[in-house]
Structure formats: C-alpha cells, structure tokens
Design a protein around this motif. Structure first.
Motif, PDB file in Angstrom:
ATOM      1  N   ASP A   1     -57.138  -7.732  -6.152  1.00  0.00           N
ATOM      2  CA  ASP A   1     -57.969  -8.419  -7.054  1.00  0.00           C
ATOM      3  C   ASP A   1     -57.050  -9.731  -7.184  1.00  0.00           C
ATOM      4  O   ASP A   1     -55.699  -9.661  -7.209  1.00  0.00           O
ATOM      5  N   ASP A   2     -57.982 -10.718  -7.942  1.00  0.00           N
ATOM      6  CA  ASP A   2     -57.137 -11.993  -8.280  1.00  0.00           C
ATOM      7  C   ASP A   2     -56.091 -11.665  -9.499  1.00  0.00           C
ATOM      8  O   ASP A   2     -54.981 -12.422  -9.571  1.00  0.00           O
ATOM      9  N   ASN A   3     -56.624 -10.827 -10.250  1.00  0.00           N
ATOM     10  CA  ASN A   3     -55.577 -10.272 -11.406  1.00  0.00           C
ATOM     11  C   ASN A   3     -55.287  -8.872 -11.275  1.00  0.00           C
ATOM     12  O   ASN A   3     -56.203  -7.934 -11.203  1.00  0.00           O
TER      13      ASN A   3
ATOM     14  N   ILE B   1     -37.767  -6.341 -25.734  1.00  0.00           N
ATOM     15  CA  ILE B   1     -37.548  -6.047 -24.373  1.00  0.00           C
ATOM     16  C   ILE B   1     -38.822  -6.035 -23.580  1.00  0.00           C
ATOM     17  O   ILE B   1     -39.793  -5.741 -24.175  1.00  0.00           O
ATOM     18  N   ASN B   2     -38.501  -5.886 -22.294  1.00  0.00           N
ATOM     19  CA  ASN B   2     -39.632  -5.817 -21.274  1.00  0.00           C
ATOM     20  C   ASN B   2     -39.945  -4.197 -21.344  1.00  0.00           C
ATOM     21  O   ASN B   2     -39.249  -3.520 -21.040  1.00  0.00           O
ATOM     22  N   GLY B   3     -41.373  -3.955 -21.423  1.00  0.00           N
ATOM     23  CA  GLY B   3     -41.750  -2.817 -21.380  1.00  0.00           C
ATOM     24  C   GLY B   3     -42.192  -2.185 -20.352  1.00  0.00           C
ATOM     25  O   GLY B   3     -42.373  -0.823 -20.012  1.00  0.00           O
ATOM     26  N   GLY B   4     -41.928  -2.954 -19.030  1.00  0.00           N
ATOM     27  CA  GLY B   4     -42.127  -2.467 -17.671  1.00  0.00           C
ATOM     28  C   GLY B   4     -43.770  -2.357 -17.413  1.00  0.00           C
ATOM     29  O   GLY B   4     -44.067  -1.751 -16.374  1.00  0.00           O
ATOM     30  N   ILE B   5     -44.521  -3.142 -18.090  1.00  0.00           N
ATOM     31  CA  ILE B   5     -46.066  -3.290 -17.542  1.00  0.00           C
ATOM     32  C   ILE B   5     -46.298  -4.702 -17.711  1.00  0.00           C
ATOM     33  O   ILE B   5     -46.143  -5.542 -18.329  1.00  0.00           O
ATOM     34  N   TYR B   6     -46.838  -5.302 -16.588  1.00  0.00           N
ATOM     35  CA  TYR B   6     -47.085  -6.571 -16.341  1.00  0.00           C
ATOM     36  C   TYR B   6     -48.646  -7.032 -15.734  1.00  0.00           C
ATOM     37  O   TYR B   6     -49.181  -6.206 -15.134  1.00  0.00           O
ATOM     38  N   ILE B   7     -49.135  -8.061 -15.905  1.00  0.00           N
ATOM     39  CA  ILE B   7     -50.258  -8.614 -15.141  1.00  0.00           C
ATOM     40  C   ILE B   7     -50.090  -9.914 -14.455  1.00  0.00           C
ATOM     41  O   ILE B   7     -49.274 -10.801 -15.369  1.00  0.00           O
ATOM     42  N   PHE B   8     -50.381  -9.974 -13.262  1.00  0.00           N
ATOM     43  CA  PHE B   8     -49.930 -11.016 -12.454  1.00  0.00           C
ATOM     44  C   PHE B   8     -51.553 -11.688 -12.039  1.00  0.00           C
ATOM     45  O   PHE B   8     -52.420 -10.854 -11.776  1.00  0.00           O
ATOM     46  N   LYS B   9     -51.141 -13.091 -12.019  1.00  0.00           N
ATOM     47  CA  LYS B   9     -52.366 -13.910 -11.253  1.00  0.00           C
ATOM     48  C   LYS B   9     -52.017 -13.965  -9.887  1.00  0.00           C
ATOM     49  O   LYS B   9     -51.092 -14.871  -9.557  1.00  0.00           O
ATOM     50  N   LYS B  10     -52.682 -13.394  -8.863  1.00  0.00           N
ATOM     51  CA  LYS B  10     -52.169 -13.347  -7.515  1.00  0.00           C
ATOM     52  C   LYS B  10     -51.828 -14.781  -6.840  1.00  0.00           C
ATOM     53  O   LYS B  10     -51.010 -15.027  -6.171  1.00  0.00           O
ATOM     54  N   ASN B  11     -52.812 -15.821  -7.177  1.00  0.00           N
ATOM     55  CA  ASN B  11     -52.937 -17.225  -6.476  1.00  0.00           C
ATOM     56  C   ASN B  11     -51.528 -17.694  -7.012  1.00  0.00           C
ATOM     57  O   ASN B  11     -51.395 -19.052  -6.569  1.00  0.00           O
ATOM     58  N   LYS B  12     -51.000 -17.611  -8.177  1.00  0.00           N
ATOM     59  CA  LYS B  12     -49.789 -18.093  -8.596  1.00  0.00           C
ATOM     60  C   LYS B  12     -48.416 -17.633  -8.228  1.00  0.00           C
ATOM     61  O   LYS B  12     -47.384 -18.272  -8.564  1.00  0.00           O
ATOM     62  N   ILE B  13     -48.266 -16.539  -7.814  1.00  0.00           N
ATOM     63  CA  ILE B  13     -46.876 -15.600  -7.711  1.00  0.00           C
ATOM     64  C   ILE B  13     -46.494 -15.776  -6.167  1.00  0.00           C
ATOM     65  O   ILE B  13     -45.459 -15.423  -6.023  1.00  0.00           O
ATOM     66  N   ASN B  14     -47.407 -15.868  -5.126  1.00  0.00           N
ATOM     67  CA  ASN B  14     -47.057 -15.709  -3.774  1.00  0.00           C
ATOM     68  C   ASN B  14     -45.985 -16.251  -3.381  1.00  0.00           C
ATOM     69  O   ASN B  14     -44.969 -16.201  -2.998  1.00  0.00           O
ATOM     70  N   SER B  15     -45.856 -17.879  -3.816  1.00  0.00           N
ATOM     71  CA  SER B  15     -44.867 -18.705  -3.773  1.00  0.00           C
ATOM     72  C   SER B  15     -43.430 -18.331  -4.240  1.00  0.00           C
ATOM     73  O   SER B  15     -42.402 -18.564  -3.497  1.00  0.00           O
TER      74      SER B  15
END
Length: 235
Positions: A100-102, A167-181
């Motif tokens: 998915d995109d997200n 602190i970072n809790g180890g759960i993330y949401i990514f936008k796929k088209n922005k992180i590939n590079s």
C-alpha cells in the motif's frame, strides 16, 4: 491496511534466556511473543501482515501452519542478516507492487500497544511521510532521544544520556513513494533504520512523532524479557 513486522534478527543478547527458538517465538505466559503482536493487530483493520524472518525461520513458518489469524500473512525471507533498515529495503524491493502507499512497520521484539487508528489519523492529518510512535522514558540509557518542535515534527535524534526523554517506540508509518530513494541510495544490504536512515530522513522528508503513554517492553535483553510476562499479562 498493511504492516511489516521485523522479525529476522539473531537475538544474540537473549540467547542466555532463550536459545532453542528465534526471538519472535520466545515464550511469554505460555505463548510466543509474536502471538501477542498479531492479536494486537487483529483489533484493527489490517488485511495483510508481512513478517520478515531470518534466524531459525523454519520454526516461525511452522508455527503459522498451526495458528491462524484474521488477516493474510506473508513471509519475507532474509538469507543473511539485514538489520532493520536492510529488512525494510528488502521488503520494498521484493514486494513493491503489493505494498500500500501507506504502511506500518513494527519491531519484532517490542510490544507497544498504542491506538493504531489514532496514530494513523495523526499521520494522515499532518500529511506526514514518516511518523514514529514514541513515549516518555525515565532514566533512558538505551534508546536515542527524540527532539520535536511545536508541531510534533522531529528535528533531532540525540544519544541516550540517562535522563528522562522521549524515545522511539518501534512502530512506524511510512509513505512508500517518499522513502524509496532514502532506503536505496548508496546502501549496503545490512544497515539500521534507526541509526542510518532516520537521522537523514528528518532533513529530506516530513517526519513526525506522536507520544503515547501505553506500556512499553523490549524483550531484546534478559532483564526486560523477564519483565514482559507482567506487562503482557494485562492484555
């Protein structure tokens, strides 16, 4: 919604307590640790969960032959250790058309049962490219601290200094088209998302954090693994 669970690590720090199974199958109150993560995800509208597996991966696959959940599960096999960043990169490369995109990412050795619907709304409302679920920790001497501005945008990661911090809790949401590079550019196969990617990402894309006060446990070291049975018994 879709999620990737990073469960391919070697779990070396936990070997003194759990040596016969991979860390995701470490028993907590008579169930493997990953069981609690997946039951938690079942409370939300996930259609597919990907699980990145490596060390003793056949034991994890065999577990899921006998235990079913409400969503489809697909395994992403690591032929060698990839680290958290390398595992996400491998996921993006091998599953690109089916992602998915997200999408969510969860560390396979942490339990942080936040309200994922609330977290997702936060991510969408800010039009974030990467959102990290966080919490306050007293006397933090293990995790990078997160500094934020008044709009919850992450501006800096700071090494732990033993003080109270976010602190970072180890759960993330990514936008796929922005992180590939960011993930693909000049990266070896084995790298850390926390150490090698996030400090770069905050300067290149919109990165935010939402704080939650939910219980948090990281079973990666023996002391916290022992504590996990008390915390997870509350669910």
């Amino acid at each position: 919604m879709q999620a990737l669970i990073l469960a391919g690590g070697l779990g070396k720090r936990l070997r003194s307590m759990v040596s016969d199974v991979p860390k995701p199958l470490a028993p907590i109150n008579n169930y493997p640790f990953i069981y609690y993560q997946l039951r938690y995800l079942e409370k939300y509208n996930f259609q597919k969960v990907f699980i990145s597996i490596g060390y003793k991966k056949e034991l994890i696959v065999n577990y899921f032959k006998k235990n079913k959940f409400s969503f489809d599960i697909k395994f992403i096999e690591e032929n060698s250790p990839l680290g958290t960043g390398g595992a996400i990169k491998h996921f993006l490369i091998t599953q690109d058309s089916g992602i998915d995109d997200n999408f969510f990412v969860l560390n396979g050795d942490t339990y942080f049962p936040i309200d994922l619907s609330e977290f997702y709304k936060f991510y969408l409302n800010l039009n974030s490219d990467l959102s990290i679920a966080s919490r306050n920790m007293d006397k933090n001497d293990r995790y990078s601290s997160i500094d934020v501005d008044e709009n919850n945008r992450i501006i800096k990661f700071v090494k732990p200094n033993g003080h109270s911090s976010l602190i970072n809790g180890g759960i993330y949401i990514f936008k796929k088209n922005k992180i590939n590079s960011i993930f693909f550019a000049n990266r070896n196969e084995n790298f850390s998302v926390e150490e090698d990617i996030f400090p770069i990402a905050i300067h290149e894309i919109k990165c935010h954090t939402k704080k939650f006060d939910t219980d948090f446990i990281d079973i990666g070291i023996p002391d916290d693994y022992v504590r996990a049975s008390d915390i997870i018994s509350k669910i």
